[in-house]
Write an enzyme that holds these catalytic residues in place. Structure first.
Site, PDB file in Angstrom:
ATOM      1  N   LEU A   1       0.824  -1.206   0.000  1.00  0.00           N
ATOM      2  CA  LEU A   1       0.000   0.000   0.000  1.00  0.00           C
ATOM      3  C   LEU A   1       0.854   1.251   0.000  1.00  0.00           C
ATOM      4  O   LEU A   1       0.539   2.226  -0.690  1.00  0.00           O
ATOM      5  CB  LEU A   1      -0.921  -0.001   1.226  1.00  0.00           C
ATOM      6  CG  LEU A   1      -1.682   1.294   1.551  1.00  0.00           C
ATOM      7  CD1 LEU A   1      -2.555   1.718   0.379  1.00  0.00           C
ATOM      8  CD2 LEU A   1      -2.514   1.119   2.815  1.00  0.00           C
TER       9      LEU A   1
ATOM     10  N   TYR B   1       2.896   1.555  -3.537  1.00  0.00           N
ATOM     11  CA  TYR B   1       1.916   1.636  -4.626  1.00  0.00           C
ATOM     12  C   TYR B   1       1.225   2.996  -4.608  1.00  0.00           C
ATOM     13  O   TYR B   1       1.020   3.622  -5.660  1.00  0.00           O
ATOM     14  CB  TYR B   1       0.884   0.521  -4.473  1.00  0.00           C
ATOM     15  CG  TYR B   1      -0.290   0.633  -5.424  1.00  0.00           C
ATOM     16  CD1 TYR B   1      -0.166   0.283  -6.763  1.00  0.00           C
ATOM     17  CD2 TYR B   1      -1.535   1.097  -4.974  1.00  0.00           C
ATOM     18  CE1 TYR B   1      -1.247   0.387  -7.641  1.00  0.00           C
ATOM     19  CE2 TYR B   1      -2.616   1.202  -5.838  1.00  0.00           C
ATOM     20  CZ  TYR B   1      -2.467   0.848  -7.169  1.00  0.00           C
ATOM     21  OH  TYR B   1      -3.533   0.961  -8.028  1.00  0.00           O
ATOM     22  N   HIS B   2       0.880   3.461  -3.429  1.00  0.00           N
ATOM     23  CA  HIS B   2       0.228   4.760  -3.294  1.00  0.00           C
ATOM     24  C   HIS B   2       1.139   5.879  -3.783  1.00  0.00           C
ATOM     25  O   HIS B   2       0.717   6.770  -4.534  1.00  0.00           O
ATOM     26  CB  HIS B   2      -0.159   4.988  -1.831  1.00  0.00           C
ATOM     27  CG  HIS B   2      -0.741   6.336  -1.564  1.00  0.00           C
ATOM     28  ND1 HIS B   2       0.029   7.409  -1.161  1.00  0.00           N
ATOM     29  CD2 HIS B   2      -2.010   6.801  -1.652  1.00  0.00           C
ATOM     30  CE1 HIS B   2      -0.743   8.464  -1.012  1.00  0.00           C
ATOM     31  NE2 HIS B   2      -1.981   8.133  -1.299  1.00  0.00           N
ATOM     32  N   HIS B   3       2.404   5.850  -3.374  1.00  0.00           N
ATOM     33  CA  HIS B   3       3.336   6.900  -3.778  1.00  0.00           C
ATOM     34  C   HIS B   3       3.522   6.943  -5.299  1.00  0.00           C
ATOM     35  O   HIS B   3       3.539   8.020  -5.906  1.00  0.00           O
ATOM     36  CB  HIS B   3       4.690   6.690  -3.097  1.00  0.00           C
ATOM     37  CG  HIS B   3       4.757   7.257  -1.713  1.00  0.00           C
ATOM     38  ND1 HIS B   3       4.497   8.578  -1.434  1.00  0.00           N
ATOM     39  CD2 HIS B   3       5.061   6.688  -0.516  1.00  0.00           C
ATOM     40  CE1 HIS B   3       4.636   8.805  -0.140  1.00  0.00           C
ATOM     41  NE2 HIS B   3       4.975   7.669   0.444  1.00  0.00           N
TER      42      HIS B   3
ATOM     43  N   VAL C   1      -0.055   7.938  -7.171  1.00  0.00           N
ATOM     44  CA  VAL C   1      -0.536   9.304  -6.940  1.00  0.00           C
ATOM     45  C   VAL C   1       0.370  10.320  -7.630  1.00  0.00           C
ATOM     46  O   VAL C   1      -0.102  11.362  -8.110  1.00  0.00           O
ATOM     47  CB  VAL C   1      -0.660   9.604  -5.429  1.00  0.00           C
ATOM     48  CG1 VAL C   1       0.689   9.898  -4.791  1.00  0.00           C
ATOM     49  CG2 VAL C   1      -1.621  10.764  -5.190  1.00  0.00           C
TER      50      VAL C   1
END
Length: 286
Positions: free
Chosen positions: A147, A150-152, A155
């Site tokens: 998470l 993947y988020h970094h 986004v």
């Protein structure tokens, strides 16, 4: 698709205080730079993932660094930055749907100029700076969640792709993200000082994160309906597809995190002193 003649708009004249950097912000120059360079968000992301792998390999035979104070300073700096961005975006955000309509707020990108234009640019650039979050995890040899990285990655790519075309729904995404990050990084700053906070505070942070994803999906659905009906709505189909992809996957990942962190048996709050759980920022809480 970007424009510079948005009407009506919330201009500099509507602000009691305008900072020098906001006053001199050049929306045209900023947008043109992003249109020419947005693809480097993919380059940065690829380098970021490679450095994570290399960093973890290097740290395998080394002791973890004690970086509590640098981590506190870093998180506190991001918290203050996010709070300022939230406060500067809020007047225009409120005006967009109070004085106009919700459809206006998600379909007209008048925020991409003036004060909010400056903070939109800073928001996009901050997604590169936030990659440093992961360096603290790697150097401290903490567990790294899917998470987290993947988020970094997603986004950063989504934000730069959206900014180059002045994606109108970005008004909501930026405002929400600034607000949630102000709270989130404040929480992380206190945790870096090893201050044990009540379970309810951690849960509130995660609930706000999940709420952000739900609202992101709702905004995307509204834009889809407007574009499908032939109405003018400033967001490309390509970017709208990215919007649904990231917000839906974020929603699933954050809900999964919420369950394992707070609801599942033997989580860090109910499992006693031996129970541990990986948290979103990659730190292992006891």
């Amino acid at each position: 698709m970007a424009r510079y003649d948005y009407q009506p708009r919330y201009g500099l004249e509507n602000y009691t205080l305008v900072l020098p950097l906001e006053d001199t912000f050049d929306a045209v120059k900023s947008t043109e730079w992003m249109q020419e360079n947005w693809h480097h968000s993919v380059t940065f992301s690829a380098a970021y993932v490679a450095l994570i792998y290399a960093g973890q390999k290097v740290m395998e035979s080394r002791k973890p660094f004690a970086l509590d104070m640098p981590l506190f300073v870093w998180n506190m700096g991001l918290a203050i930055f996010s709070f300022l961005g939230f406060m500067r975006m809020s007047p225009e955000w409120l005006w967009s749907w109070r004085e106009n309509s919700f459809v206006y707020s998600v379909c007209t990108a008048s925020y991409a100029q003036g004060v909010t234009g400056f903070w939109t640019e800073q928001f996009a650039m901050s997604k590169v700076a936030e990659l440093v979050d992961t360096a603290f995890i790697v150097l401290r040899k903490r567990p790294l969640l899917f998470l987290h990285w993947y988020h970094h990655v997603t986004v950063l790519i989504f934000t730069w792709h959206a900014y180059k075309d002045h994606t109108a729904s970005g008004r909501w995404f930026i405002w929400m993200n600034y607000g949630v990050h102000a709270l989130m990084y404040s929480y992380y700053a206190l945790r870096a000082l090893r201050i044990r906070l009540p379970k309810q505070i951690a849960m509130v942070v995660t609930v706000f994160q999940i709420s952000q994803m739900i609202m992101g999906i709702y905004v995307g659905v509204t834009v889809y309906k407007m574009k499908s009906s032939g109405e003018q709505c400033q967001q490309t189909w390509e970017n709208l597809g990215l919007c649904f992809l990231i917000y839906f996957t974020y929603f699933l990942l954050f809900c999964n995190f919420f369950y394992h962190a707070y609801l599942k048996k033997n989580n860090r709050y109910t499992g006693g002193t031996k129970a541990t759980v990986k948290t979103y920022d990659g730190l292992r809480r006891h």
